[in-house]
Design an enzyme around this catalytic site. Structure first.
Site, PDB file in Angstrom:
ATOM      1  N   THR A   1      49.009  20.149  29.442  1.00 32.77           N
ATOM      2  CA  THR A   1      47.989  19.463  29.277  1.00 32.77           C
ATOM      3  C   THR A   1      47.912  18.194  29.462  1.00 32.77           C
ATOM      4  O   THR A   1      47.441  16.581  29.937  1.00 32.77           O
ATOM      5  CB  THR A   1      47.221  19.896  27.957  1.00 32.77           C
TER       6      THR A   1
ATOM      7  N   ASN B   1      47.171  30.034  37.290  1.00 29.06           N
ATOM      8  CA  ASN B   1      46.762  31.061  35.833  1.00 29.06           C
ATOM      9  C   ASN B   1      46.068  31.652  36.104  1.00 29.06           C
ATOM     10  O   ASN B   1      46.933  32.797  35.205  1.00 29.06           O
ATOM     11  CB  ASN B   1      47.053  30.151  34.760  1.00 29.06           C
TER      12      ASN B   1
ATOM     13  N   GLN C   1      52.492  27.422  37.061  1.00 30.47           N
ATOM     14  CA  GLN C   1      53.106  28.721  36.508  1.00 30.47           C
ATOM     15  C   GLN C   1      53.994  29.145  37.737  1.00 30.47           C
ATOM     16  O   GLN C   1      54.135  29.770  37.731  1.00 30.47           O
ATOM     17  CB  GLN C   1      51.539  29.216  36.754  1.00 30.47           C
TER      18      GLN C   1
ATOM     19  N   SER D   1      55.717  22.622  32.571  1.00 31.89           N
ATOM     20  CA  SER D   1      55.189  23.315  30.840  1.00 31.89           C
ATOM     21  C   SER D   1      56.333  24.306  30.407  1.00 31.89           C
ATOM     22  O   SER D   1      56.819  25.135  30.640  1.00 31.89           O
ATOM     23  CB  SER D   1      53.981  23.348  30.294  1.00 31.89           C
TER      24      SER D   1
ATOM     25  N   HIS E   1      56.903  26.172  28.006  1.00 31.03           N
ATOM     26  CA  HIS E   1      57.032  26.893  26.937  1.00 31.03           C
ATOM     27  C   HIS E   1      56.556  28.108  28.297  1.00 31.03           C
ATOM     28  O   HIS E   1      56.279  29.059  27.657  1.00 31.03           O
ATOM     29  CB  HIS E   1      55.765  27.276  26.274  1.00 31.03           C
TER      30      HIS E   1
ATOM     31  N   THR F   1      58.212   8.326  19.296  1.00 31.43           N
ATOM     32  CA  THR F   1      58.638   8.719  19.593  1.00 31.43           C
ATOM     33  C   THR F   1      59.558   9.060  20.777  1.00 31.43           C
ATOM     34  O   THR F   1      58.870  10.709  20.229  1.00 31.43           O
ATOM     35  CB  THR F   1      59.696   8.231  17.874  1.00 31.43           C
TER      36      THR F   1
ATOM     37  N   CYS G   1      43.308  29.871  27.663  1.00 32.73           N
ATOM     38  CA  CYS G   1      42.063  29.520  26.696  1.00 32.73           C
ATOM     39  C   CYS G   1      40.584  30.585  27.167  1.00 32.73           C
ATOM     40  O   CYS G   1      39.627  29.283  26.226  1.00 32.73           O
ATOM     41  CB  CYS G   1      41.636  28.746  27.894  1.00 32.73           C
TER      42      CYS G   1
HETATM   43  C1  LIG Z   1      47.779  26.428  35.345  1.00 30.96           C
HETATM   44  C2  LIG Z   1      48.500  25.774  34.200  1.00 30.96           C
HETATM   45  N1  LIG Z   1      48.365  24.199  33.890  1.00 30.96           N
HETATM   46  C3  LIG Z   1      48.323  23.556  32.368  1.00 30.96           C
HETATM   47  C4  LIG Z   1      48.367  25.077  31.209  1.00 30.96           C
HETATM   48  C5  LIG Z   1      48.840  23.429  30.259  1.00 30.96           C
HETATM   49  O1  LIG Z   1      49.575  23.556  29.748  1.00 30.96           O
HETATM   50  P1  LIG Z   1      50.233  23.748  28.366  1.00 30.96           P
HETATM   51  O2  LIG Z   1      49.864  24.750  27.032  1.00 30.96           O
HETATM   52  O3  LIG Z   1      51.657  23.497  28.428  1.00 30.96           O
HETATM   53  O4  LIG Z   1      49.182  22.142  27.489  1.00 30.96           O
HETATM   54  C6  LIG Z   1      48.844  25.455  31.335  1.00 30.96           C
HETATM   55  C7  LIG Z   1      48.904  26.416  30.297  1.00 30.96           C
HETATM   56  O5  LIG Z   1      48.132  27.861  30.338  1.00 30.96           O
HETATM   57  C8  LIG Z   1      47.977  26.294  32.304  1.00 30.96           C
HETATM   58  O6  LIG Z   1      48.320  27.758  32.607  1.00 30.96           O
END
Ligand SMILES: Cc1ncc(COP(=O)(O)O)c(C=O)c1O
Length: 376
Positions: free
Chosen positions: A70, A149, A178, A198, A200, A236, A320
């Site tokens: 994000t 996503n 993704q 990202s 995670h 930091t 989301c």
């Molecule tokens: C395509 C896409 N972009 C951005 C994000 C946001 O990533 P983060 O959860 O690390 O903020 C997601 C997470 O659902 C995603 O699927």
């Protein structure tokens, strides 16, 4: 429980956690500090970043560590638009981006930028012809996600890049959250100037991400403080997060041919194709780890609960939008028929899944469809 919600987030890999803990124990000093521990932490940070840059084919460029996809997307949209404003004020993106792109674009519009949102077809694909028509001399930024996503559409990033370079001076950014680790993601081969990832989503840690920038692409900062990360992201820097992220990136690229995922996805597509009351929303040649389908006149939540009762975790569209009662922006953009709009579910694979779990999913799907056909 069988976990098929890996596009929302993944279970961190044990080796990632181990390297995170080890780095925390030994390299806890602030990498900006002048003392010996600070310098050691800084050296490790540098090495981790070099690994990441190599893995994404951007060795001459830069990486800005962020709190996740994000923030990296926000920095790409707001920071790049602001930095290149003297060249123009036109931005292009798509209707099916993640909210961290779309809402940043809305912010841009509020402060006087003009944003075009490319439409998509029923498969979620943009049209190269439309992109060509929309590109202008004053286009300063184009942002097109690599893999969607919600339905897993893969956009023709390389083709877009060639067009953008030919017809404009725009910076080309792609949200590869993704796709990284599931498809080859290379700054060079895709022809990109900026890439978001990202951790995670690839068995790394939550709240850890990055914006990769090609050499000479310099956004304006969107947060303010001590000027860390070359002034682009104050705060930091967490060396352990950088170490863990480099590890997650390295581990995920080892399996980026995603052969198992492709096979499993095909098995699911074949199973779903047997039912008239199911629409397959994902394109046949979509991302290997995402399959989105929709049940006619059924609420997606009902399906999610049914599968959960039978030991399988899936989601409605994206994490989301899954708590939002309306059909999401992606479902609207692909023009799904009304009868199917509320019944969307997403199955997404990760490295903890097995082929037996796919067989179990197909078994539960069969019993769910029997229930539907009997009128629940
Ligand atoms: C395509 C896409 N972009 C951005 C994000 C946001 O990533 P983060 O959860 O690390 O903020 C997601 C997470 O659902 C995603 O699927």
């Amino acid at each position: 429980m069988i976990y098929f919600d890996n596009s929302s987030t993944t279970r961190p890999d044990e080796s990632v956690l181990e390297s995170f803990i080890a780095a925390n124990m030994k390299y806890y000093a602030n990498p900006a500090s002048l003392h010996v521990l600070g310098r050691e932490a800084e050296a490790l940070l540098k090495r981790s970043k070099e690994q990441m840059l190599k893995l994404i084919d951007n060795e001459s460029g830069e990486v800005v560590l962020t709190s996740g996809g994000t923030e990296a997307n926000n920095l790409a949209i707001l920071g790049i638009a602001e930095a290149y404003r003297s060249r123009g004020n036109h931005v292009i993106t798509t209707q099916i981006e993640h909210p961290s792109i779309l809402n940043a674009c809305i912010k841009l519009e509020e402060i006087g930028f003009e944003v075009d949102y490319l439409a998509v077809d029923a498969q979620g694909l943009i049209s190269i012809e439309e992109l060509e028509k929309k590109l202008r001399k004053d286009t300063i930024l184009v942002s097109i996600m690599h893999v969607n996503n919600e339905i897993g559409t893969i956009q023709p990033i390389r083709q877009c890049a060639e067009l953008i370079k030919k017809s404009s001076r725009a910076v080309f950014h792609s949200d590869c959250v993704q796709s990284f680790g599931k498809l080859p993601v290379s700054m060079e081969s895709l022809g990109l100037d900026a890439i978001t990832v990202s951790a995670h989503k690839m068995n790394g840690l939550k709240n850890s991400g990055a914006l990769f920038l090609k050499k000479n692409v310099t956004p304006h900062a969107i947060n303010f403080g001590g000027g860390q990360e070359n002034g682009l992201r104050s705060g930091t820097v967490s060396v352990p997060n950088a170490v863990a992220m480099a590890k997650a990136m390295r581990m995920s690229t080892i399996h980026e041919d995603s052969a198992d995922y492709r096979e499993w996805r095909n098995l699911l597509i074949d199973a779903c194709s047997l039912y008239e009351n199911i629409r397959i929303l994902s394109p046949h040649h979509g991302a290997p780890h995402i399959l989105s389908i929709s049940f006619k006149s059924i609420n997606g939540e009902v399906a999610v609960n049914y599968f959960q009762e039978h030991g399988i975790i899936i989601s409605t569209s994206s994490a989301c939008s899954s708590k939002n009662k309306n059909a999401g922006h992606v479902i609207e953009a692909i023009g799904l028929e009304n009868k199917f709009k509320n019944g969307v579910i997403r199955v997404s694979f990760g490295n903890t899944n097995t082929k037996d779990e796919i067989a179990e999913f197909i078994k539960v799907l069969k019993s769910f469809m029997e229930l539907i056909e009997r009128g629940m």
